[in-house]
Write an enzyme that holds these catalytic residues in place. Structure first.
Site, PDB file in Angstrom:
ATOM      1  N   LYS A 153      -7.685   8.950   2.668  1.00 27.67           N
ATOM      2  CA  LYS A 153      -8.273   9.288   3.966  1.00 27.67           C
ATOM      3  C   LYS A 153      -9.782   9.069   3.928  1.00 27.67           C
ATOM      4  O   LYS A 153     -10.371   8.515   4.854  1.00 27.67           O
ATOM      5  CB  LYS A 153      -7.954  10.745   4.329  1.00 27.67           C
ATOM      6  CG  LYS A 153      -6.509  10.935   4.777  1.00 27.67           C
ATOM      7  CD  LYS A 153      -6.107  12.400   4.887  1.00 27.67           C
ATOM      8  CE  LYS A 153      -4.615  12.497   5.185  1.00 27.67           C
ATOM      9  NZ  LYS A 153      -4.081  13.861   5.134  1.00 27.67           N
ATOM     10  N   GLN A 203      -6.032  19.867   4.033  1.00 30.61           N
ATOM     11  CA  GLN A 203      -4.844  19.203   3.483  1.00 30.61           C
ATOM     12  C   GLN A 203      -3.764  20.238   3.153  1.00 30.61           C
ATOM     13  O   GLN A 203      -4.025  21.203   2.435  1.00 30.61           O
ATOM     14  CB  GLN A 203      -5.240  18.409   2.225  1.00 30.61           C
ATOM     15  CG  GLN A 203      -4.108  17.614   1.617  1.00 30.61           C
ATOM     16  CD  GLN A 203      -3.627  16.475   2.514  1.00 30.61           C
ATOM     17  OE1 GLN A 203      -4.415  15.739   3.106  1.00 30.61           O
ATOM     18  NE2 GLN A 203      -2.309  16.328   2.629  1.00 30.61           N
ATOM     19  N   ASP A 260      -5.899  17.018  13.204  1.00 28.64           N
ATOM     20  CA  ASP A 260      -4.488  16.988  12.804  1.00 28.64           C
ATOM     21  C   ASP A 260      -3.580  17.490  13.928  1.00 28.64           C
ATOM     22  O   ASP A 260      -2.362  17.298  13.879  1.00 28.64           O
ATOM     23  CB  ASP A 260      -4.279  17.902  11.580  1.00 28.64           C
ATOM     24  CG  ASP A 260      -4.015  17.126  10.301  1.00 28.64           C
ATOM     25  OD1 ASP A 260      -3.696  15.925  10.387  1.00 28.64           O
ATOM     26  OD2 ASP A 260      -4.108  17.733   9.219  1.00 28.64           O
TER      27      ASP A 260
END
Ligand code: NAD
Length: 297
Positions: A54, A98, A121
């Site tokens: 990422k 994460q 997200d």
């Protein structure tokens, strides 16, 4: 029939190209780069690979990447303090924590701390609610990537029968909401669904997000249907000691029946990071008060 292969890698590559162009526009207009902060707690090997990838992709797109690596025994209060600091940092447009987090940390509590307007997200309940009622917000990256592939392939989805297999908060449920918003007739199937093959046979669009290798068989697929395989499963390869990735769909069989199908790897997988970059750039424009056309990316 041999299905067309939906090339997610190529689509994601083109999307990343458009993002890089717009990211350069953003920098020209604001004098700063759009920024994505990624927080990793602990040493989970798969998470480390995702976070590295990422960060690399963010920089390649002309955006700033801020990586925060915390030890596995980090206290929840310290993680929340970091998220609050990122919420307040004007250089940070998107925040991603994460998952999975180590067991002593409550994921919902941590996600609830992220400013919904930086929640790239799309996991915050505010963004889940915005999606449910049709307000602009952030949509989880994987299902939004699936929708982009479907619209690219089919154009209008209006009136099509769609079956989503899987009801997770990060894939199945938001996928179903997105398809409903496109006026599909949506069925959500899951581990308790009766006669799953019959349910899937009705579908013009099948999205499989289960996590069971090659579970969806060729004779479940309606001829000509469009099949999106979200599953990523590592199984033993023919070579002893080697492994390979397969999806939730029996690709070789289904490709003989479907009209179009995503491969694994190279289908949905590459879309997830591309959409993360897209969401970060959208956040940067929105949070800077600069109008961005709905169809800009
Ligand atoms: P999850 O474990 O949270 O959810 C799986 C869902 O499948 C559940 O809702 C469950 O009800 C359903 N299910 C389980 N067994 C079933 C059965 N026998 N029949 C019907 N439904 C069944 O998983 P998830 O996080 O939604 O991920 C699903 C898959 O997608 C995994 O393989 C994961 O690795 C993959 N994934 C890929 C990406 C990507 O970038 N391509 C992103 C996220 C997840």
């Amino acid at each position: 029939m041999t299905a067309d292969v939906i090339d997610g890698k190529a689509f994601a590559g083109a999307l990343r190209g458009r993002i890089a162009t717009l990211a350069a526009d953003f920098t020209a207009q604001t004098g700063r780069k759009a920024g994505l902060a990624v927080v990793l707690v602990g040493e989970d090997p798969a998470s480390q690979v995702y976070v590295r990838s990422k960060g690399k992709s963010t920089v390649e797109a002309g955006m700033a990447s801020f990586e925060h690596r915390l030890p596995a025994d980090t206290a929840e209060a310290d993680l929340i303090a970091l998220v609050n600091a990122l919420n307040a940092d004007p250089a940070v447009d998107g925040i991603l924590v994460q998952l999975p987090l180590p067991g002593h940390l409550d994921e919902q509590t941590v996600i609830a701390t992220i400013n919904p307007d930086k929640d790239v997200d799309g996991f915050h309940v505010t963004n889940a609610g915005r999606l449910a009622v049709g307000q602009p917000g952030f949509v989880p990256c994987t299902p939004l990537g699936c929708l982009m592939l479907l619209k690219d392939r089919l154009g209008s989805l209006s009136g099509l029968d769609a079956v989503v297999i899987g009801r997770s908060n990060i894939v199945g449920k938001p996928m179903a909401q997105l398809l409903l918003a496109e006026s599909c007739t949506v069925t959500i199937a899951h581990s308790r669904t009766k006669n799953l093959p019959d349910v899937v046979r009705r579908a013009d669009i099948v999205v499989a997000a289960v996590g069971r290798p090659e579970m969806v068989k060729a004779d479940w697929i309606k001829p000509g249907a469009t099949v999106i395989d979200v599953g990523i499963n590592r199984v033993a390869a023919a070579d002893p000691g080697k492994t390979r990735l397969v999806g939730d769909v029996d690709y070789a069989g289904a490709a003989g029946v479907a009209g179009a199908i995503t491969p694994v790897p190279g289908g949905v997988g590459p879309m997830t990071i591309a959409v993360l970059l897209r969401n970060t750039l959208v956040a940067a424009f929105r949070n800077s008060g600069i109008a961005l056309a709905d169809d800009a990316i």
